[in-house]
Design an enzyme around this catalytic site. Structure first.
Site, PDB file in Angstrom:
ATOM      1  N   ASP A 185      42.676  33.583  34.756  1.00 30.99           N
ATOM      2  CA  ASP A 185      41.358  32.954  34.809  1.00 30.99           C
ATOM      3  C   ASP A 185      41.648  31.464  34.832  1.00 30.99           C
ATOM      4  O   ASP A 185      41.976  30.875  33.802  1.00 30.99           O
ATOM      5  CB  ASP A 185      40.505  33.323  33.589  1.00 30.99           C
ATOM      6  CG  ASP A 185      39.087  32.793  33.740  1.00 30.99           C
ATOM      7  OD1 ASP A 185      38.918  31.729  34.374  1.00 30.99           O
ATOM      8  OD2 ASP A 185      38.150  33.434  33.247  1.00 30.99           O
ATOM      9  N   HIS A 186      41.581  30.861  36.028  1.00 31.93           N
ATOM     10  CA  HIS A 186      42.113  29.503  36.153  1.00 31.93           C
ATOM     11  C   HIS A 186      41.351  28.495  35.290  1.00 31.93           C
ATOM     12  O   HIS A 186      41.857  27.416  35.015  1.00 31.93           O
ATOM     13  CB  HIS A 186      42.191  29.063  37.616  1.00 31.93           C
ATOM     14  CG  HIS A 186      40.861  28.795  38.228  1.00 31.93           C
ATOM     15  ND1 HIS A 186      40.145  29.744  38.881  1.00 31.93           N
ATOM     16  CD2 HIS A 186      40.113  27.677  38.258  1.00 31.93           C
ATOM     17  CE1 HIS A 186      39.015  29.224  39.297  1.00 31.93           C
ATOM     18  NE2 HIS A 186      38.957  27.968  38.933  1.00 31.93           N
ATOM     19  N   HIS A 248      34.647  33.089  33.877  1.00 35.79           N
ATOM     20  CA  HIS A 248      34.777  31.694  33.441  1.00 35.79           C
ATOM     21  C   HIS A 248      33.786  31.326  32.331  1.00 35.79           C
ATOM     22  O   HIS A 248      34.156  30.709  31.331  1.00 35.79           O
ATOM     23  CB  HIS A 248      34.557  30.734  34.614  1.00 35.79           C
ATOM     24  CG  HIS A 248      35.408  31.052  35.807  1.00 35.79           C
ATOM     25  ND1 HIS A 248      36.698  31.482  35.703  1.00 35.79           N
ATOM     26  CD2 HIS A 248      35.146  31.004  37.127  1.00 35.79           C
ATOM     27  CE1 HIS A 248      37.200  31.678  36.913  1.00 35.79           C
ATOM     28  NE2 HIS A 248      36.269  31.399  37.790  1.00 35.79           N
TER      29      HIS A 248
HETATM   30  N1  LIG Z   1      41.341  31.141  47.548  1.00 36.87           N
HETATM   31  C1  LIG Z   1      40.938  30.850  46.348  1.00 36.87           C
HETATM   32  O1  LIG Z   1      40.608  29.690  46.014  1.00 36.87           O
HETATM   33  C2  LIG Z   1      40.893  31.911  45.263  1.00 36.87           C
HETATM   34  C3  LIG Z   1      40.478  31.538  43.998  1.00 36.87           C
HETATM   35  C4  LIG Z   1      40.492  32.486  42.992  1.00 36.87           C
HETATM   36  C5  LIG Z   1      40.909  33.774  43.273  1.00 36.87           C
HETATM   37  N2  LIG Z   1      41.296  34.134  44.509  1.00 36.87           N
HETATM   38  C6  LIG Z   1      41.725  35.513  44.745  1.00 36.87           C
HETATM   39  O2  LIG Z   1      43.080  35.514  45.183  1.00 36.87           O
HETATM   40  C7  LIG Z   1      43.275  36.540  46.154  1.00 36.87           C
HETATM   41  C8  LIG Z   1      43.832  35.909  47.427  1.00 36.87           C
HETATM   42  O3  LIG Z   1      42.884  34.997  47.904  1.00 36.87           O
HETATM   43  P1  LIG Z   1      43.048  34.224  49.272  1.00 36.87           P
HETATM   44  O4  LIG Z   1      41.928  33.273  49.332  1.00 36.87           O
HETATM   45  O5  LIG Z   1      44.441  33.705  49.406  1.00 36.87           O
HETATM   46  O6  LIG Z   1      42.815  35.393  50.317  1.00 36.87           O
HETATM   47  P2  LIG Z   1      43.244  35.424  51.854  1.00 36.87           P
HETATM   48  O7  LIG Z   1      43.355  34.053  52.392  1.00 36.87           O
HETATM   49  O8  LIG Z   1      42.382  36.419  52.516  1.00 36.87           O
HETATM   50  O9  LIG Z   1      44.720  36.020  51.781  1.00 36.87           O
HETATM   51  C9  LIG Z   1      44.981  37.371  51.481  1.00 36.87           C
HETATM   52  C10 LIG Z   1      46.456  37.593  51.538  1.00 36.87           C
HETATM   53  O10 LIG Z   1      46.738  38.952  51.280  1.00 36.87           O
HETATM   54  C11 LIG Z   1      47.605  39.440  52.312  1.00 36.87           C
HETATM   55  N3  LIG Z   1      47.473  40.872  52.494  1.00 36.87           N
HETATM   56  C12 LIG Z   1      48.397  41.762  52.167  1.00 36.87           C
HETATM   57  N4  LIG Z   1      48.013  42.987  52.422  1.00 36.87           N
HETATM   58  C13 LIG Z   1      46.794  42.916  52.943  1.00 36.87           C
HETATM   59  C14 LIG Z   1      45.877  43.874  53.403  1.00 36.87           C
HETATM   60  N5  LIG Z   1      46.152  45.169  53.368  1.00 36.87           N
HETATM   61  N6  LIG Z   1      44.700  43.424  53.863  1.00 36.87           N
HETATM   62  C15 LIG Z   1      44.407  42.103  53.886  1.00 36.87           C
HETATM   63  N7  LIG Z   1      45.256  41.155  53.451  1.00 36.87           N
HETATM   64  C16 LIG Z   1      46.435  41.549  52.977  1.00 36.87           C
HETATM   65  C17 LIG Z   1      47.263  38.605  53.501  1.00 36.87           C
HETATM   66  O11 LIG Z   1      48.368  38.481  54.347  1.00 36.87           O
HETATM   67  P3  LIG Z   1      48.702  39.367  55.612  1.00 36.87           P
HETATM   68  O12 LIG Z   1      47.434  39.591  56.345  1.00 36.87           O
HETATM   69  O13 LIG Z   1      49.700  38.518  56.308  1.00 36.87           O
HETATM   70  O14 LIG Z   1      49.292  40.609  55.038  1.00 36.87           O
HETATM   71  C18 LIG Z   1      47.067  37.249  52.863  1.00 36.87           C
HETATM   72  O15 LIG Z   1      48.322  36.637  52.632  1.00 36.87           O
HETATM   73  C19 LIG Z   1      41.917  37.203  46.369  1.00 36.87           C
HETATM   74  O16 LIG Z   1      41.859  38.393  45.634  1.00 36.87           O
HETATM   75  C20 LIG Z   1      40.918  36.201  45.826  1.00 36.87           C
HETATM   76  O17 LIG Z   1      39.792  36.848  45.282  1.00 36.87           O
HETATM   77  C21 LIG Z   1      41.313  33.220  45.516  1.00 36.87           C
END
Ligand SMILES: NC(=O)c1ccc[n+]([C@@H]2O[C@H](COP(=O)([O-])OP(=O)(O)OC[C@H]3O[C@@H](n4cnc5c(N)ncnc54)[C@H](OP(=O)(O)O)[C@@H]3O)[C@@H](O)[C@H]2O)c1
Length: 511
Positions: A185-186, A248
């Site tokens: 939980d950042h 949060h």
């Molecule tokens: N971005 C933020 O600021 C933030 C903040 C808090 C929490 N989060 C959480 O952190 C997690 C990642 O967030 P994100 O923003 O980095 O998401 P994202 O940009 O959609 O990235 C998702 C990542 O998961 C990979 N992946 C692996 N297996 C997958 C599959 N079967 N289907 C789809 N993607 C797959 C994707 O790479 P490939 O497609 O190359 O496999 C990609 O690297 C999420 O659960 C989100 O809720 C994000």
């Protein structure tokens, strides 16, 4: 930063081609590198399906560092030295059989970099993979500690409701001990959130006043000026209650309300937080109807610029009843807080991005001094500002020099920015270092997560079974539905508005 260095290890990031890795994780690890806080022998293995090579992955991450690392040490020489620690493996993350390739690569890294079989796994993938990846790792024996580090950081969201959070906990605990699990939980990584513990428990004068005898009510706001941006599809299935309140805002409630822990140590602190959640009065249907208000932002002009409404956002259902705003009154039914209302609210497309906890003390028993334009003797207010302009503000009455007793409200104000020489680490930086060190204090424990879902679940159920329950529209750039003011009862009482409405419209309506 702490001087203690983590043991040698490999950090494996699942979801390495994603947005979080690019914008937050790698820049934060770079900041740790600059602080010389990383283990002596350390490597990062990015894992995802996209076909990057080590080099193309490094190139992409270098770009993220240039944009998002803490600015003071981003020079090309540091970046290029740091990039030598980065590697990439493309596997099909949802295929169990692909994990033997991961194991092979990790063994090779251990022999190349002497990282001793110590692995910290970071799950930054879509949440449907959170139960699967740990299971596939366990099938390769990568869960077994046996004197080695085998830890998993799990990003939010941890479940979408009580049932799914319980299932995820149960699934993780099949192959791992609670001590190996780091639920992110950042908010807890923010210095000013941690400072709430120090403010309360390192200063003798707050604690005797910190109870129902001296505090009238507590107010917590976490507002954002942004809308859903490009996350409309995700957000429309989530909403403010799941996205902000269950995690949060509940963390902030716990830090304000908890009893002093016996020691500053992970389980002692987390036990006290859990007791707060257990003491929050369960919401009945009648409470939800009168004490919970949900809203959705409407198109409006903000500072002359047209902003689209939530239902016009990409990926959002044109008839969506997902809340982008929620405010509620809750009670912590224990000895310290009995009868003290906690008002919490969060929303998107509000006038500014602000997170703050406001403690409203009771007024003096007698109003001795005349009230005037700059002074209404409503009681002192302590504002714990988490973002922006992190710091602490205490509003007090002081005498205006001259004849008589004219009183003016003045601020005793501390800004973190005054600690100019002190480096304030970012939330991900602090939390990643803690996980490398094996300190879970600032991560959520499984039982506490389930307890916070217990609190919000009746509201989710109520909205689900009463889709026509009021959903109030509020114009972009305003502080949410006007009727949320009615939650805070009493003469001269209202939410604290850190800045004015920016919206040109004044429309508030029921959707
Ligand atoms: N971005 C933020 O600021 C933030 C903040 C808090 C929490 N989060 C959480 O952190 C997690 C990642 O967030 P994100 O923003 O980095 O998401 P994202 O940009 O959609 O990235 C998702 C990542 O998961 C990979 N992946 C692996 N297996 C997958 C599959 N079967 N289907 C789809 N993607 C797959 C994707 O790479 P490939 O497609 O190359 O496999 C990609 O690297 C999420 O659960 C989100 O809720 C994000």
């Amino acid at each position: 930063m702490m001087k203690k260095k983590p043991e040698d290890q490999v950090l494996v990031i699942f979801g390495a081609s994603g947005d979080l890795t690019y914008r937050k994780l790698i820049p934060a690890i770079f900041d740790l590198y600059i602080q010389k806080s990383l283990p002596d022998r350390f490597a990062i293995l990015g894992v995802a399906r996209s076909p990057f090579s080590d080099d193309s992955f490094r190139e992409k991450m270098a770009d993220g560092i240039r944009q998002f690392a803490s600015k003071r040490d981003v020079d090309e020489e540091n970046i290029s030295d740091f990039l030598n620690l980065l590697f990439y493996l493309s596997i099909n993350t949802d295929e169990a059989s692909d994990y033997s390739k991961l194991k092979e690569r990790l063994l090779k890294m251990d022999s190349d970099y002497d990282t001793k079989g110590n692995y910290l796994f970071y799950l930054s993938t879509p949440p449907n993979l959170y139960p699967l990846i740990p299971k596939f790792l366990a099938e390769q024996g990568l869960n077994s500690e046996d004197g080695k580090i085998r830890r998993i950081i799990i990003e939010k969201p941890f479940g979408t409701d009580l049932q799914s959070a319980k299932e995820l906990n149960a699934s993780l605990l099949t192959d791992y001990d609670e001590g190996q699990l780091y639920r992110m939980d950042h908010y807890l990584g923010k210095e000013t959130v941690q400072n709430m513990l120090v403010t309360r428990f390192a200063n003798g004068f707050f604690e005797p006043l910190w109870n129902r005898n001296y505090i009238d009510h507590i107010e917590i706001t976490a507002s954002e000026s942004l809308g859903v941006e490009n996350r409309g599809g995700y957000y429309d299935h989530s909403g403010a209650l799941r996205d902000m309140v269950q995690n949060h805002l509940m963390q902030l409630v716990a830090l304000v309300a908890m009893e002093p822990p016996s020691v500053i140590e992970s389980d002692a602190i987390r036990n006290e937080k859990l007791k707060v959640y257990q003491a929050i009065r369960p919401f009945t249907e009648a409470d939800i109807e009168s004490n919970v208000i949900r809203g959705q932002y409407l198109a409006a002009k903000v500072k002359g610029q047209p902003m689209q409404g939530y239902r016009e956002e990409k990926g959002v259902d044109a008839n969506s009843r997902t809340e982008t705003y929620v405010a509620m009154k809750l009670f912590v039914d224990n000895w310290r807080w009995s009868g003290v209302p906690f008002y919490i609210r969060t929303g998107k497309r509000m006038p500014t991005r602000v997170s703050e906890v406001v403690v409203h003390f009771r007024p003096t028993p007698l109003k001795l001094f005349p009230e005037n334009e700059g002074y209404v003797s409503e009681g002192n207010v302590l504002v714990l500002r988490i973002h922006p302009d992190e710091g602490i503000l205490l509003k007090t009455g002081m005498k205006i020099p001259g004849a008589g007793y004219k009183v003016k409200e003045v601020n005793i104000d501390f800004h973190y920015s005054q600690l100019q020489d002190t480096y304030v680490p970012g939330a991900y930086e602090r939390l990643l270092l803690d996980a490398m060190l094996g300190d879970s204090t600032l991560y959520s424990r499984g039982d506490a997560i389930e307890e916070t879902w217990e609190i919000v679940q009746p509201i989710l159920d109520y909205w689900n079974s009463n889709p026509d329950a009021p959903l109030y529209g509020y114009p972009c750039g305003s502080w949410g539905p006007e009727c949320a003011d009615s939650l805070i009862e009493g003469e001269n009482k209202t939410w604290r508005y850190p800045c004015k409405n920016l919206s040109d419209d004044g429309i508030y309506c029921e959707l």
